[in-house]
Design a protein around this motif. Structure first.
Motif, short mmCIF file in Angstrom:
data_model
loop_
_atom_site.label_atom_id
_atom_site.label_comp_id
_atom_site.label_asym_id
_atom_site.label_seq_id
_atom_site.Cartn_x
_atom_site.Cartn_y
_atom_site.Cartn_z
N SER A 784 39.69 33.50 36.39
CA SER A 784 38.30 33.63 36.84
C SER A 784 37.71 32.29 37.24
N SER A 787 39.02 31.43 40.60
CA SER A 787 38.83 32.45 41.63
C SER A 787 37.93 32.01 42.78
N ALA A 796 37.35 38.57 40.33
CA ALA A 796 37.42 38.00 38.98
C ALA A 796 36.42 38.69 38.06
N GLN A 817 32.65 35.51 31.77
CA GLN A 817 31.90 36.18 32.83
C GLN A 817 30.61 35.44 33.13
N THR A 820 31.66 32.22 34.97
CA THR A 820 32.09 32.54 36.34
C THR A 820 30.87 32.76 37.24
#
Length: 924
Positions: A784, A787, A796, A817, A820
């Motif tokens: 991720s 990505s 991702a 998350q 990202t």
């Protein structure tokens, strides 16, 4: 000196008969043996289907008969039993073999009838322990064994001890569960007319007893129930394994009297003989009887090597003092008799005493037999004070002669006989180990701590390092010092000397080195737990079980430790503060504690000591002693430095200066052993810390030349990145991955591929690992973060969501998350909920706060971002990404402190600016 070896594992039967010989007898079972029912041997599934041990005491002879069967149901058992070894002492007795059979499919294969005979081996099994006994071993190579066979061996040995004048004794273990025996028995018998005395020890019921055919009989069914567990800190008398002790001695006085004649010293010396000359030398040197005793003991310890000669009755009969001195060797009896002779010749009151060096506490509950002891020393009495002198010990001198060994009880050997006497303890006058250490922390709380140390070891402690003091090879000396100091100081040693003072009986180990990670950090304060003899103690005797509630606690010892620590303190805006108990003078749980700490400006001094001697704490006092120890432990001192100077706040010149001595120490290691890659690696890491990346690369080059290690390759890649040589860094990371091929090295390689514009290759690299479970989560996190370099952030996000559907509260996935979304400016509004959950689940982790701060920044909510960054940096002041983002936000707001944040972040991680540029974040 004891005959404890008479009762050993069934395969190795060690004993001696009345008629000594070097030939094995092959005869019928003795008529006195009462056969044990053996009809269930073939059906039994136990490893030992049959075990029958019978001991007969008669006419001064102790005969042991053993009938044992082994089930061979594994290949390991076949290998172990392929050779049967039976040992005996030919100067004291014979070995008779009555049966050697294989039971197979209902048939009996008589190996002796087939002519199987042993090879007679003469070997000294205890030679490495300086013990010779002349033992012979009959080794039977058993032919044709098969899985499922039962091998049955029946033999007997006998013993007449030359020193006991017809008296008899034995100490026999009583096999207990969980040992698995199909049918087992221990049987002892003797004529009714012989006044044998016996006692069981350990957790075992009394045997059945009766009279049969004019013989008294004791009988145990084996195995007996497993003994109840005892607390590990119980006195030794509670820890005895089940056994029976038996002898023809009426009491301890008879044991004492029977042995005393061998230690009479009258008329042993002649004027002018060798020992008399040594006595005269000592008398001419001093008139102090304690000094004379110390000099005589030193002579016996240092000039007579230890060697037990158990032949010709040598287990109990000492060799003459003249033989001992002429040969310069002897066991505890020989050394004690030599010392005793010298002391008495000087008019010093002294006597030989028997002790148990392994579990002296158990002697008080033992049956009166010589076999209750395994050692002999001398008790000297001077001016009303007892001195317990062990000729087999080492390093005893005048300063340590008053130390009392942990023998518990002793039996004086006197012509009129004597009972047991307690070996009374006293607090030692001299420390066994004295440490003087100087800690130089002036380089700062983040830097390794330089130290110099002197360790003085007395007595036995010093004697253990005496051989190393003669070592000429400096690398070996440094190795000895490093190993010795590992638990005392830690870190590594780069220079050391070891010397032995023969007159003082002391070893002096002097060392220079450095230790690491001496400070913890708590919201801007550096915390160092002070060392010493009085810290890190606890006292937690477990008496929770009802059966344990009245069992005392055993204090070990004797031991006395003294330490002196002198500090040069690191700089800090808030200055140093001391917490805990600075002055201590108290005894708790049998330990004497003394401590004095003085803090003055930039220096701190600690003087402390701890000592303890063998003792017992009654169960009724344990609660009070727990509380006393807890109170002392709660006051373990700590050094606190508020707002310390951190290494990223220092400019390059200052850091280089601070680490000059550290790097010089590493250089000394390389000079000692230049072909050791670890030393070049170590200097390289110090040069990285000093921001001398080119020098570090040179050291990494040499380390890799000596040993191509993937970790070193990645470290060199980091150094190449720091100087901007990213192609070289990428090549090293690739080589490291090709060598190791796991996620750790795929990550290092993958990030560099992405920053080199090859993100698709990086993502494919991570996918090709094919990881699952927790490692699969870690791989997804890496994927991720890469990505966005390949414009695959949406993918991702979805991949992380799949994992989160399975693990909705996994902090690392939630944080990934959130991160990202922040680094790639993707769905940041939707990410707020995820970021909040990540912060909550992680317990406000600094790294997660950093991720949420970046998401807030992307949403232009800079105040909230700054709040998270400040909170993160309060927890982890050296978190480079938080410093860098805070620097960007500050500069955008016109706050010049942002430049310091950016600079500090780059000092921590030279690649941080390049990373953030890859996220599209850079200062204007």
């Amino acid at each position: 000196m004891s005959y404890r070896s008479l009762t050993v594992a069934p395969i190795l039967i060690l004993a001696a008969p009345a008629l000594a010989g070097e030939d094995v007898g092959f005869v019928e079972t003795p008529a006195w043996v009462e056969p044990l029912y053996d009809g269930g041997i073939a059906e039994s599934r136990d490893n030992v289907p049959l075990y029958d041990r019978q001991i007969r005491f008669e006419d001064g002879v102790v005969t042991r008969y053993t009938d044992i069967a082994y089930r061979l149901d594994t290949t390991q058992a076949l290998q172990q039993m392929g050779t049967i070894q039976l040992s005996w002492l030919p100067d004291k007795g014979d070995l008779a073999v009555h049966r050697l059979e294989i039971l197979r499919d209902g048939a009996v294969i008589d190996l002796l009838a087939q002519g199987l005979r042993p090879e007679i081996l003469r070997r000294e099994r205890e030679l490495e322990r300086r013990s010779v006994n002349g033992a012979l071993t009959a080794a039977f190579a058993v032919p044709g064994l098969e899985l499922g066979d039962v091998l049955r061996v029946t033999s007997s040995t006998s013993l007449r001890d030359q020193a006991l004048a017809g008296a008899m004794q034995a100490a026999e273990p009583i096999l207990a569960e969980p040992t698995k025996i199909g049918t087992g028995r221990l049987r002892l018998s003797w004529p009714d007319t012989v006044p044998m005395q016996w006692k069981t020890l350990g957790d075992v019921k009394q045997p059945e007893s009766w009279s049969e055919g004019g013989f008294a009989v004791l009988d145990f069914n084996l195995p007996v129930p497993e003994p109840k567990a005892m607390p590990e800190d119980a006195p030794g008398r509670f820890m005895i394994a089940p056994q029976i002790q038996i002898g023809s001695f009426a009491d301890w006085a008879e044991v004492s009297q029977s042995m005393s004649g061998f230690y009479a010293t009258e008329n042993l010396l002649e004027p002018g003989d060798a020992i008399s000359r040594e006595v005269a030398r000592i008398e001419a040197a001093t008139s102090d009887p304690v000094e004379r005793a110390a000099m005589a003991l030193r002579m016996v310890q240092d000039e007579v090597t230890y060697l037990l000669n158990g032949m010709d009755g040598g287990n109990y009969l000492p060799q003459s003092p003249h033989d001992t001195w002429a040969n310069r060797y002897g066991d505890c009896k020989a050394k004690s008799l030599l010392l005793l002779t010298m002391l008495r010749a000087m008019g010093i009151e002294a006597e030989a005493v028997l002790v148990d060096s392994d579990n002296g506490d158990a002697v008080a509950i033992s049956q009166p037999i010589p076999g209750a002891f395994d050692h002999m020393i001398v008790r000297a009495t001077i001016a009303g004070e007892d001195y317990w002198l062990d000729g087999t010990s080492a390093g005893t001198r005048l300063a340590t002669i008053d130390e009392v060994p942990d023998f518990g009880w002793a039996l004086p050997l006197r012509p009129e006989g004597a009972g047991l006497m307690e070996v009374e303890q006293r607090w030692p006058e001299s420390a066994d180990r004295t440490m003087r250490v100087t800690y130089d922390m002036s380089a700062g709380v983040d830097m390794p701590v330089l130290y110099s140390a002197e360790i003085e070891l007395r007595g036995v402690m010093g004697a253990r390092l005496r051989a190393q003091a003669a070592e000429q090879e400096q690398f070996a000396v440094v190795g000895v010092a490093t190993n010795y100091l590992e638990d005392l100081i830690g870190g590594l040693v780069y220079d050391a000397t070891i010397s032995y003072d023969d007159d003082a009986g002391t070893v002096l180990l002097a060392a220079e080195g450095m230790t690491f990670d001496q400070f913890g950090f708590e919201r801007g304060t550096a915390i160092h737990r002070l060392p010493g003899a009085t810290v890190n103690w606890d006292f937690k005797p477990n008496r929770a079980r009802s059966a344990w509630r009245d069992i005392p606690y055993r204090v070990r010892g004797p031991l006395a430790i003294e330490q002196q620590w002198d500090y040069r303190l690191p700089p800090g805006a808030g200055g140093p503060q001391l917490t805990g108990i600075a002055d201590l003078d108290e005894t708790a749980a049998g330990v004497r504690f003394k401590r004095a700490i003085r803090l003055s400006g930039e220096t701190l001094a600690i003087a402390d000591s701890a000592s303890y001697i063998p003792a017992e704490i009654p169960a009724s006092d344990l609660g009070e002693q727990r509380r006393a120890m807890r109170r002392i432990a709660s006051g373990d001192p700590m050094l606190r430095i508020a707002d310390p100077h951190r290494y990223w706040e220092l400019d390059d010149k200052t850091v280089a200066k601070q680490l000059e001595q550290h790097i010089a120490g590493a250089t000394r290691l390389i000079e000692l052993k230049g072909d050791l890659a670890a030393f070049h690696n170590f200097r390289a890491t110090l040069r990285v810390l000093a921001r001398d990346f080119e020098g570090a690369i040179s050291d990494f080059d040499r380390a890799i030349e000596l040993e191509t290690d993937p970790e070193t390759l990645v470290l060199r890649a980091d150094a190449y990145d720091a100087i901007g040589d990213h192609d070289a860094a990428l090549a090293d990371a690739q080589m490291a991955f090709e060598l190791q091929g796991d996620l750790q090295y795929a990550t290092a390689y993958g990030f560099r591929l992405a920053r080199a514009g090859r993100a698709e290759e990086a993502l494919e690299l991570i996918d090709q690992l094919g990881l699952s479970g927790d490692q699969g989560v870690d791989a997804e996190v890496v994927w991720s973060e890469i990505s966005g370099h390949a414009d695959r952030t949406a993918e991702a996000w979805d991949r992380l969501q799949i994992w989160l559907d399975e693990r909705p509260d996994e902090a690392v996935l939630l944080n990934s998350q959130c991160w990202t979304a922040g680094i790639w400016d993707f769905q940041v509004e939707l990410a707020e909920e995820v970021c909040n959950r990540a912060v909550a689940v992680s317990g406000n982790s600094a790294s997660v706060l950093d991720s949420r701060a970046l998401a807030f920044y992307r949403m232009n909510r800079k105040e909230e971002a700054m709040a998270d960054l400040d909170a993160a940096l309060a927890k982890e002041p050296g978190q480079a990404s938080s410093l860098y983002l805070r620097g960007l936000i500050r500069l955008e707001g016109g706050d010049r402190r942002g430049r310091d944040d950016l600079l500090h972040a780059q000092r921590i991680n030279p690649e941080i600016a390049r990373r953030f540029e890859g996220y599209g974040l850079a200062p204007d």
